[in-house]
Design a protein around this motif. Structure first.
Motif, PDB file in Angstrom:
ATOM      1  N   LYS A 254       0.878  -1.077   0.164  1.00 46.78           N
ATOM      2  CA  LYS A 254      -0.036  -0.056  -0.216  1.00 46.78           C
ATOM      3  C   LYS A 254       0.886   1.191   0.068  1.00 46.78           C
ATOM      4  CE  LYS A 254      -3.791   2.236   2.440  1.00 46.78           C
ATOM      5  NZ  LYS A 254      -4.547   2.277   3.898  1.00 46.78           N
ATOM      6  N   ARG A 265      -3.018  -4.924  -4.127  1.00 45.30           N
ATOM      7  CA  ARG A 265      -2.660  -5.932  -2.951  1.00 45.30           C
ATOM      8  C   ARG A 265      -3.779  -6.855  -2.892  1.00 45.30           C
ATOM      9  NH1 ARG A 265      -2.756  -3.305   2.318  1.00 45.30           N
ATOM     10  NH2 ARG A 265      -1.318  -5.064   2.915  1.00 45.30           N
ATOM     11  N   GLN A 277      -8.836   7.122  -1.191  1.00 46.86           N
ATOM     12  CA  GLN A 277      -9.226   6.102  -2.081  1.00 46.86           C
ATOM     13  C   GLN A 277     -10.189   6.927  -3.365  1.00 46.86           C
ATOM     14  OE1 GLN A 277      -9.135   1.906  -1.591  1.00 46.86           O
ATOM     15  NE2 GLN A 277     -11.109   1.975  -2.695  1.00 46.86           N
TER      16      GLN A 277
END
Length: 462
Positions: A254, A265, A277
Motif C-alpha cells: 500500500k 494488494r 481512495q
C-alpha cells in the motif's frame, strides 16, 4: 509511414536492415535523403535490395566520413561490450549516431497536430503494459497506434488523427541511444538485472532506462517503486510528496502519502489521490492478467490512461476484455481440469519468478540456454512446483539447482509436454516458464512458445 524531414539531398547511413531498419530507410527516402543502407548479413542486404535500396558497404575505410547521420538498429552495440566497427568509425569521424525512435520524435516536433505519445520501459512487463494501454484506449474509443520494441517499426506507422495516441514499448537499447525523446506520458515498470554486458553493468542499464525521463521530460511519469531504482527515480522527478506529475505504482504494498498512486494488494487495484481512495477494481477474475506481476502491469496501464483522461469505469471495462499477449502467461488450453499456460517470454529468473507465483500447483517446464547463475535465485519461489520438467542445453545444470523438488530431464519440448500432461492432476497448471533464452533449440522465444502451444493443442485433439 512517417516521412523524416531534414536530410534532403544528404547521405544518411542506416546500419541494420531488419524490420525497423527497413522502415527507417523508407521514411528517410520519402523525405528526400540519399540512403546508404548496410547490413552485415547477406540476407539483410537482400531484403533491402528487394525494397529498392542498393546496399552501400559502410565497413569500408572512409565510407561514413561524409554521412549527415548514421541511424542504427537497437540490436547493434554502440558502446559496450565493444562498438560495432561502423559505429566506431562514425564516432571517430564526428558523424551523429542515432536511432529510429529519435527520428520519430523529430518528425513529431515538425508536425502541427502531433498525437499524444505514451512510452513504456522497464525490465519486465513492458509488452503487456504497452498492449494493455493500447487496448484500454481503443475500448474507450480513441484511435491508437502501437509500435517500438513490441514488433512494429515506429516509422512504418501512420499517425492517428484527432485525440489519437501512439503507444511505444522502448527497450534499454532504444532509450540509451536516442538523441531525442519527448513522450507525453512515460512509464517505468520495474528493474532487474538484464543486458548487463550491453550497458557495462547495472548502473549503465538503469541509466539507459532513466534517459526516457531525464531527457524526455514527460508531462506525467508513471513509476514502479517496488525496487530501489524506481523509488530513486520517483524522488528525482517529483517536487514533493504531493506532486501529481509522478504517479507511483506498486504490486504488493500500500502506497502512503498525499500524492497520486495506484497499487495492487491481494488481487485488488486501488487508486489514491490526495490521501483518499478514488477507485478500486477486483483483478482476480481477469483471465488475461493472472498473478501479481500482471497486477503490476494493470496498475501501470491504469495510471497511464488515467493521465490521458480516461475515467475509472472505462478502464475497468477495458481490463475485463483484455485477453493478454501471446507467450506471456497465456492460457493456451485446458484438458481434464488441467490448464496449460505459455510464458515462453520468461527468459530470465525474475520473469520466471513472477510466473511461478501466479498459480498454486504447477508442473513446471523450464530450461534452454541458461543465463549466469542458472535458476538458483528461484529457490524461494518453488513452493508451488509439484514437479519440474527440464529441457534444452541447461537441463542438467538447472536440475542440480532444484534441491528436493521432484524433477525429470526431458531434453525436448515434446517429451516435457507429454510427461507433464500425463502426470498432471485436475486443478494443476502445466506452465512453460523457461528462465532461459531459447537460442539452443529455437530462433526466438516466440517459436518456442508456438511449439508448446501446438503440442498442447495436439493433446486436445488426441
Amino acid at each position: 509511414m512517417i516521412t523524416v524531414q531534414g536530410f534532403e539531398g544528404r547521405r544518411v547511413g542506416v546500419l541494420g536492415l531488419g524490420r525497423s531498419g527497413l522502415a527507417t530507410c523508407a521514411a528517410l527516402r520519402a523525405g528526400g535523403a540519399d540512403v546508404c543502407a548496410w547490413d552485415d548479413s547477406p540476407e539483410g542486404r537482400a531484403k533491402a535490395e528487394a525494397e529498392g535500396f542498393s546496399p552501400v558497404d559502410l565497413t569500408k575505410s572512409g565510407a561514413v566520413d561524409d554521412l549527415a547521420a548514421l541511424i542504427t538498429s537497437p540490436g547493434i552495440p554502440h558502446l559496450y561490450p565493444a562498438p560495432h566497427p561502423v559505429i566506431a568509425a562514425a564516432s571517430a569521424a564526428g558523424v551523429p549516431v542515432d536511432n529510429d525512435i529519435s527520428l520519430f520524435f523529430q518528425a513529431l516536433a515538425d508536425s502541427d497536430d502531433a498525437p499524444r505519445v505514451v512510452c513504456v520501459t522497464g525490465s519486465n512487463g513492458k509488452s503487456t503494459t504497452t498492449a494493455l494501454i493500447a487496448h484500454l484506449l481503443e475500448e474507450a474509443g480513441r484511435e491508437v497506434r502501437m509500435a517500438g520494441n513490441i514488433g512494429t517499426g515506429v516509422l512504418s506507422i501512420d499517425l492517428p488523427g484527432d485525440e489519437g495516441v501512439v503507444v511505444l514499448e522502448l527497450s534499454s537499447y532504444q532509450t540509451d541511444l536516442a538523441r531525442r525523446l519527448a513522450p507525453d506520458v512515460a512509464v517505468f515498470t520495474n528493474l532487474s538485472p538484464d543486458h548487463l554486458d550491453r550497458h557495462g553493468g547495472m548502473g549503465g542499464y538503469f541509466a539507459a532506462k532513466r534517459r526516457l525521463f531525464s531527457e524526455g521530460a514527460p508531462e506525467r511519469a508513471v513509476i514502479g517503486v517496488d525496487e530501489a531504482e524506481g523509488r530513486y527515480l520517483a524522488m528525482q522527478l517529483g517536487q514533493g510528496a504531493a506532486d501529481s506529475r509522478v504517479i507511483r505504482i506498486s504490486s504488493g504494498q500500500k502506497l502512503q502519502g498525499p500524492g497520486w498512486s495506484v497499487f495492487a494488494r491481494k488481487g485488488f487495484l486501488a487508486e489514491w489521490r490526495g490521501g483518499r481512495q478514488v477507485h478500486a477494481i477486483d483483478l482476480r477474475p481477469l483471465a488475461g492478467l493472472p498473478g501479481a506481476h500482471n497486477h503490476q502491469n494493470a496498475c501501470a496501464a491504469y495510471a497511464a490512461v488515467r493521465a490521458l483522461g480516461l475515467a475509472p469505469r472505462q478502464i475497468e471495462a477495458g481490463l475485463a476484455s483484455f485477453q493478454g499477449l501471446p507467450h506471456r502467461s497465456q492460457l493456451v488450453g485446458e484438458r481434464n481440469g488441467v490448464r496449460f499456460v505459455n510464458d515462453s517470454k520468461a527468459t530470465n529468473v525474475d520473469s520466471a519468478a513472477k510466473a511461478l507465483q501466479a498459480f498454486p500447483r504447477i508442473r513446471w517446464i523450464a530450461g534452454g540456454l541458461g543465463k549466469e547463475g542458472g535458476i538458483a535465485a528461484l529457490a524461494p519461489y518453488l513452493g508451488s512446483v509439484v514437479k519440474a520438467y527440464m529441457i534444452g542445453h541447461s537441463a542438467r545444470d538447472f536440475a542440480l539447482q532444484l534441491g528436493a523438488i521432484p524433477h525429470e530431464i526431458c531434453e525436448t519440448m515434446e517429451n516435457a509436454v507429454a510427461r507433464a500432461s500425463a502426470e498432471a492432476e485436475p486443478g494443476e497448471v502445466v506452465l512453460l516458464a523457461p528462465a532461459a533464452a531459447s537460442f539452443d533449440q529455437y530462433p526466438d522465444f516466440e517459436k518456442r512458445g508456438a511449439h508448446f502451444t501446438a503440442l498442447v493443442q495436439g493433446l486436445a485433439e488426441a
